[in-house]
Design a protein around this motif. Structure first.
Motif: not given
Length: 214
Positions: A3, A12, A167, A170-172, A177, A182, A185, A188
């Motif tokens: 991503a 994270l 999400l 991997g692309e908010p 985020l 989260i 995401y 993913g």
């Protein structure tokens, strides 16, 4: 495929910790409230109510922590496998309640850790599509090293949350985020680490999530 959006490892970890705290803060708070009632009340019926509240809330907190240990945590050393029977037990404890019924169809076998983590995280994602409750049906097919997961969520006013597909990829949607988003995401990230592709689609009365080996 990697991503384009990249999240700092510390961010994270912090966001996942916030998510876990969000899941357990209500039952833990209820335990505290129940203990206060036991201390302050002389009425027998109120004491009985408080004890029931403490017992129920303690079970809920324990179930959510056990689920988080596998779904978000290490749950074993690198390369470890997890028994799908154990995964079913923690999934039922976390998901099944007065609002949601979980149907589970899977062989009793050991599966690579990241694949089991993905399965559990997809159950949480499926739950987000039925905010008023309903039924989640999870099916595991194929071999342990190359499985297919199919999760169907059915419920009143079912909807796929805005930005969910991005999400998982991997692309908010807005390039940032928070603790509220989260989890998909992270699902993913786990999917890509496990070598699996995830697809989300709307169906009559609900949604279907499918994960296949890439």
């Amino acid at each position: 495929m990697t991503a384009g959006f990249q999240l700092d490892a510390l961010d994270l970890a912090a966001l996942l910790c916030s998510r876990v705290c969000h899941d357990v803060i209500n039952p833990v708070g209820a335990i505290v409230n129940g203990l206060e009632v036991l201390e302050d009340e002389d009425d027998a019926s109120m004491k009985t109510f408080a004890l029931d509240l403490i017992k129920k809330s303690a079970r809920t907190a324990s179930a959510r922590l056990q689920f988080a240990r596998i779904a978000f945590g290490a749950a074993g050393s690198a390369g470890a496998s997890i028994d799908l029977g154990d995964a079913e037990n923690v999934a039922r404890g976390f998901i099944q309640d007065e609002k949601v019924t979980l149907n589970w169809t899977a062989p009793r076998l050991f599966m690579p850790k990241n694949k089991v983590k993905l399965l559990l995280n997809l159950l949480v994602v499926a739950g987000s599509t039925i905010p008023r409750g309903g039924t989640i049906s999870a099916k595991v097919m194929g071999e342990a090293e190359a499985p297919t997961f199919e999760i169907v969520a059915l419920g009143t006013n079912s909807r796929i949350p805005q930005g969910l597909t991005g999400l998982l990829a991997g692309e908010p949607e807005n390039g940032s985020l928070d603790s509220h988003v989260i989890q998909p995401y992270f699902a993913g990230l786990i999917a890509r680490a496990a070598g699996m592709d995830v697809k989300v689609e709307a169906i009559d009365g609900g949604s279907r999530l499918t994960a296949t080996t890439a």
